[in-house]
Design an enzyme around this catalytic site. Structure first.
Site, PDB file in Angstrom:
ATOM      1  N   CYS A   1       0.807  -1.222   0.000  1.00  0.00           N
ATOM      2  CA  CYS A   1       0.000   0.000   0.000  1.00  0.00           C
ATOM      3  C   CYS A   1       0.841   1.274   0.000  1.00  0.00           C
ATOM      4  O   CYS A   1       0.395   2.311  -0.477  1.00  0.00           O
ATOM      5  CB  CYS A   1      -0.954  -0.008   1.196  1.00  0.00           C
ATOM      6  SG  CYS A   1      -2.284  -1.225   1.048  1.00  0.00           S
TER       7      CYS A   1
ATOM      8  N   TYR B   1      -5.329   5.716  -1.429  1.00  0.00           N
ATOM      9  CA  TYR B   1      -5.667   6.804  -0.522  1.00  0.00           C
ATOM     10  C   TYR B   1      -4.997   8.086  -1.035  1.00  0.00           C
ATOM     11  O   TYR B   1      -3.885   8.026  -1.575  1.00  0.00           O
ATOM     12  CB  TYR B   1      -5.192   6.458   0.893  1.00  0.00           C
ATOM     13  CG  TYR B   1      -5.608   7.437   1.954  1.00  0.00           C
ATOM     14  CD1 TYR B   1      -6.907   7.448   2.443  1.00  0.00           C
ATOM     15  CD2 TYR B   1      -4.692   8.361   2.462  1.00  0.00           C
ATOM     16  CE1 TYR B   1      -7.293   8.364   3.419  1.00  0.00           C
ATOM     17  CE2 TYR B   1      -5.072   9.273   3.436  1.00  0.00           C
ATOM     18  CZ  TYR B   1      -6.372   9.275   3.911  1.00  0.00           C
ATOM     19  OH  TYR B   1      -6.762  10.187   4.866  1.00  0.00           O
TER      20      TYR B   1
ATOM     21  N   THR C   1      -3.133  10.484  -0.187  1.00  0.00           N
ATOM     22  CA  THR C   1      -1.744  10.877   0.087  1.00  0.00           C
ATOM     23  C   THR C   1      -0.715   9.850  -0.372  1.00  0.00           C
ATOM     24  O   THR C   1       0.487  10.076  -0.213  1.00  0.00           O
ATOM     25  CB  THR C   1      -1.549  11.138   1.588  1.00  0.00           C
ATOM     26  OG1 THR C   1      -1.894   9.957   2.322  1.00  0.00           O
ATOM     27  CG2 THR C   1      -2.399  12.299   2.061  1.00  0.00           C
ATOM     28  N   LYS C   2      -1.161   8.735  -0.953  1.00  0.00           N
ATOM     29  CA  LYS C   2      -0.224   7.735  -1.437  1.00  0.00           C
ATOM     30  C   LYS C   2       0.509   8.246  -2.681  1.00  0.00           C
ATOM     31  O   LYS C   2       0.097   9.219  -3.316  1.00  0.00           O
ATOM     32  CB  LYS C   2      -0.954   6.432  -1.758  1.00  0.00           C
ATOM     33  CG  LYS C   2      -1.533   5.723  -0.533  1.00  0.00           C
ATOM     34  CD  LYS C   2      -0.440   5.258   0.413  1.00  0.00           C
ATOM     35  CE  LYS C   2      -0.934   4.246   1.441  1.00  0.00           C
ATOM     36  NZ  LYS C   2      -1.921   4.769   2.393  1.00  0.00           N
ATOM     37  N   ASN C   3       1.592   7.566  -3.062  1.00  0.00           N
ATOM     38  CA  ASN C   3       2.359   7.972  -4.247  1.00  0.00           C
ATOM     39  C   ASN C   3       1.472   8.023  -5.490  1.00  0.00           C
ATOM     40  O   ASN C   3       1.653   8.879  -6.361  1.00  0.00           O
ATOM     41  CB  ASN C   3       3.524   7.019  -4.483  1.00  0.00           C
ATOM     42  CG  ASN C   3       4.594   7.135  -3.420  1.00  0.00           C
ATOM     43  OD1 ASN C   3       4.303   7.426  -2.256  1.00  0.00           O
ATOM     44  ND2 ASN C   3       5.848   6.899  -3.791  1.00  0.00           N
TER      45      ASN C   3
END
Length: 369
Positions: free
Chosen positions: A158, A182, A184-186
């Site tokens: 994740c 989500y 804010t993920k890469n």
């Protein structure tokens, strides 16, 4: 103010393209299991080096559904890390299985394969490594263990989309790889979202059934399933962003390299390096016993940072109310001493220089030590 993460900058650069893509979805009127999801699943599978991708509601659901489809349930044990986000063990618990925590390596905070092997019992059904902060776990050793003991191997990727081990992407090492979108993920969406990657055709079909109420065609159900689908708007946005991900991850690695060079010689443990590993620096995490003081110092200068993670999973109330509390000295020693610094791709060189200067000054002048 320099925030720890600033997704607004990324969205501003892509706003026009994303608005057009969302507008097309609105005009077509198909919001669930449409052509964007179908295309994105294929693109993700290709990116991760697998045959299939299955879009689901979240990274948590990705882990849960992968374990469910592999037959993990009551009476089983799944070995995972004590030093990660709570969702990893949450997904295990909701299958009916028991999470078993093995200690970590303190160089990179991922599962220690030797500790995993010691935790294997006749009830062990699967190993669930976490690629923490965008740095892959030791998948060669863990895959070897899984094969030797006849266990399933599910990757919690994740935080690590795009990371590689010897050129092989995370998400392609085990029976299944689990990803989160989500915001804010890469690779982040405009809400929750997730993906499971696999090259096993039977597992692929079981997960597809599970995510849509166990239905093999409309109003025909072969098993009790769930409602966990990545919607068309998210898929359309993520397809646009996926094209930019290699560039964004490369920028993260460049920022990480500059931090390393600048912090050389300071009393900080920096992220471990390995010539065979290509990390993606979801977070740039340093370790110091003065993490709380450093966080306070940086915040006083308008620099966002955060302690990841303040406590290991077995010290959480939910764990202690349900399971025995094991002794995991490495995870316990690391918890609360690790601080994440800004490393998002849109961080400017000038902003990074300010962060570097403040961190160096903290240690040189003994601020809060």
């Amino acid at each position: 103010m320099i925030p720890l993460i600033d997704i607004k900058r990324q969205h501003q650069a892509l706003k026009g393209e994303m608005e057009r893509a969302v507008g097309e979805v609105l005009d077509q009127g198909q919001f669930i299991l449409g052509k964007n999801l179908e295309a994105f699943e294929k693109e993700m599978a290709e990116y991760c080096g697998t045959r299939y991708g299955i879009g689901v509601n979240s990274g948590t659901d990705a882990i849960f559904l992968a374990l469910q489809a592999l037959g993990v349930g009551e009476g089983d044990e799944v070995i995972t890390s004590p030093y990660t986000f709570f969702a990893t063990v949450e997904a295990i618990v909701h299958t009916g299985a028991r999470p078993v925590l093995a200690d970590i390596e303190t160089r990179h905070f991922n599962l220690d394969p030797e500790q995993v092997e010691r935790a294997i019992t006749p009830r062990t059904k699967a190993i669930l490594p976490v690629h923490l902060f965008g740095r892959p776990a030791d998948m060669k050793a863990l895959a070897s263990l899984a094969q030797r003991y006849g266990l399933r191997l599910v990757e919690d990727a994740c935080q690590a989309i795009g990371a590689e081990i010897e050129g092989k992407p995370v998400g392609s090492w085990g029976d299944a790889g689990c990803f989160s979108f989500y915001p804010t993920k890469n690779l982040g969406g405009m809400g929750d979202g997730g993906m499971i990657t696999t090259s096993d055709p039977q597992l692929h079909e079981r997960i597809r059934l599970l995510r849509t109420h166990g239905a093999y065609r409309k109003y025909h159900h072969s098993r009790f399933g769930f409602n966990s689908r990545l919607d068309e708007i998210q898929a359309a946005i993520l397809r646009i962003k996926l094209k930019h991900l290699p560039k964004w991850n490369g920028r993260r690695r460049m920022l990480a390299r500059r931090y390393r060079e600048a912090f050389h010689g300071l009393p900080l443990q920096l992220p471990a390096e390995d010539s065979q590993i290509t990390p993606v620096y979801h977070l740039f995490v340093v370790r110091t016993p003065h993490s709380a003081s450093l966080k306070k110092w940086l915040a006083s200068h308008g620099i966002g940072c955060e302690i990841y993670y303040p406590m290991p999973l077995h010290h959480q109330k939910a764990w202690k109310d349900r399971f025995p509390v094991p002794s995991l000295p490495r995870a316990e020693a690391v918890a609360g001493t690790t601080l994440a610094l800004p490393v998002y791709p849109e961080l400017s060189d000038g902003e990074q220089e300010i962060i570097i200067e403040k961190v160096i000054r903290f240690f040189k002048e003994g601020k809060g030590l």
